[in-house]
Enzyme design. Structure first.
Site, PDB file in Angstrom:
ATOM      1  N   ASP A 124       0.855  -1.187   0.000  1.00 30.31           N
ATOM      2  CA  ASP A 124       0.000   0.000   0.000  1.00 30.31           C
ATOM      3  C   ASP A 124       0.888   1.233   0.000  1.00 30.31           C
ATOM      4  OD1 ASP A 124      -2.352   1.367  -0.140  1.00 30.31           O
ATOM      5  OD2 ASP A 124      -2.930   1.105   1.944  1.00 30.31           O
ATOM      6  N   GLY A 125       0.337   2.337  -0.509  1.00 24.93           N
ATOM      7  CA  GLY A 125       1.044   3.607  -0.514  1.00 24.93           C
ATOM      8  C   GLY A 125       0.107   4.711  -0.092  1.00 24.93           C
ATOM      9  N   GLU A 163       1.873   3.348  -4.798  1.00 24.20           N
ATOM     10  CA  GLU A 163       1.413   1.954  -4.862  1.00 24.20           C
ATOM     11  C   GLU A 163       2.339   1.132  -5.769  1.00 24.20           C
ATOM     12  OE1 GLU A 163      -1.175   0.618  -3.309  1.00 24.20           O
ATOM     13  OE2 GLU A 163      -2.757   2.106  -3.008  1.00 24.20           O
ATOM     14  N   ASP A 185      -4.630  -3.026  -3.445  1.00 28.95           N
ATOM     15  CA  ASP A 185      -5.930  -2.404  -3.733  1.00 28.95           C
ATOM     16  C   ASP A 185      -5.809  -1.427  -4.909  1.00 28.95           C
ATOM     17  OD1 ASP A 185      -4.647  -0.200  -2.637  1.00 28.95           O
ATOM     18  OD2 ASP A 185      -5.832  -0.170  -0.794  1.00 28.95           O
ATOM     19  N   HIS A 239     -10.010  -0.431   2.421  1.00 27.11           N
ATOM     20  CA  HIS A 239     -10.888  -0.068   3.542  1.00 27.11           C
ATOM     21  C   HIS A 239     -12.102  -0.996   3.649  1.00 27.11           C
ATOM     22  CE1 HIS A 239      -8.445   3.551   3.549  1.00 27.11           C
ATOM     23  NE2 HIS A 239      -8.789   3.767   2.289  1.00 27.11           N
ATOM     24  N   ASP A 249      -2.320  -0.158   5.131  1.00 31.89           N
ATOM     25  CA  ASP A 249      -2.873   1.195   5.057  1.00 31.89           C
ATOM     26  C   ASP A 249      -2.472   2.017   6.277  1.00 31.89           C
ATOM     27  OD1 ASP A 249      -4.791   3.220   3.943  1.00 31.89           O
ATOM     28  OD2 ASP A 249      -5.823   2.802   5.823  1.00 31.89           O
TER      29      ASP A 249
END
Length: 262
Positions: A124-125, A163, A185, A239, A249
């Site tokens: 994640d970023g 990402e 994601d 999320h 996240d």
């Protein structure tokens, strides 16, 4: 799934419609496309038009995504279609897209479930606009089920690029592993390496709009890092209470929010 390479040239404009020559090997066919209405007409019936009709969804996607102002007489593009590609499967969020670049190939396909024993990297970023800071995270789950987390600060100001950097770093961390699953994601990362990059390479890293690919040096590096590897791409909704994605996240936002060391 065979990869078919075509080239197209816009040869004529008439009342907002464009006549396009499409070549495959030594044969060609003509189509007419109208950007305003998205109307596509096959002007000839031959072996090339039959191939294009079989893969019309992919052809339409290229034409539909091309901006109206980039249609002009003299425009050239080389593009690849995957013969009889199952577009519904490739676009289904629950499917795993496999990219197998072993043995000199660039083979992509879809499976319901991936390999049982495979190294997994969750990525994640995060870019925080208020602080103008960014960071990204790699969470590695090994074959024993043990976790190790890696966090990185970054000067990049695009969440999509962060990402991508996270996925690249994950591959670098597992550089000695042949088989890896990336769980992200980011559709940008997933589609970029499994679908878009083939056409970018064919056009010297230009898009169908005639523009240089964004983040080109990073995509080139990612492409190199995945050489001779078997990569599974699994997409998860952000999320959505997915455990590892939530962990990534939280850590990405935390590392992005920290002040850089002097």
């Amino acid at each position: 799934m065979n990869m078919l390479v075509f080239s197209m040239s816009i040869i004529k404009e008439q009342q907002g419609s464009f006549i396009i020559d499409i070549f495959h090997k030594k044969n060609s066919t003509k189509i007419m496309f109208t950007p305003d209405t998205k109307s596509l007409v096959f002007l000839e019936e031959n072996s090339i038009s039959l191939l294009l009709r079989k893969n019309e969804y992919q052809l339409r996607k290229i034409l539909h995504n091309k901006r109206k102002n980039t249609f002009y007489v003299g425009f050239h593009l080389t593009f690849a279609l995957r013969d009889e590609k199952d577009m519904a499967a490739f676009n289904h969020p629950s499917k795993i897209i496999v990219l197998d670049k072993r043995y000199g190939n660039h083979h992509s396909y879809v499976v319901d479930k991936g390999e049982e024993l495979i190294h997994k990297i969750y990525t994640d970023g995060s870019f925080l606009e208020k602080k103008n800071t960014g960071g990204f995270v790699v969470l590695h789950k090994n074959l024993k089920g043990d976790y190790q987390i890696y966090t990185y600060q970054s000067d990049e100001k695009s969440s999509s690029l962060l990402e991508l950097l996270a996925a690249m770093k994950g591959i670098e961390i597992l550089k000695n592993e042949e088989k890896i699953r990336i769980i992200t994601d980011s559709r940008y990362v997933r589609k970029g390496l499994t679908e878009w990059i083939v056409n970018w390479e064919l056009n010297d890293w230009y898009t169908a709009n005639g523009e240089k690919v964004k983040n080109i040096e990073h995509w080139k590096k990612f492409n190199m890092l995945t050489r001779n590897k078997y990569i599974e791409f699994e997409w998860v909704k952000g999320h959505s209470d997915h455990f590892e994605n939530t962990v990534c996240d939280l850590y990405a936002k935390e590392i992005a929010g920290k002040s850089k060391k002097a």
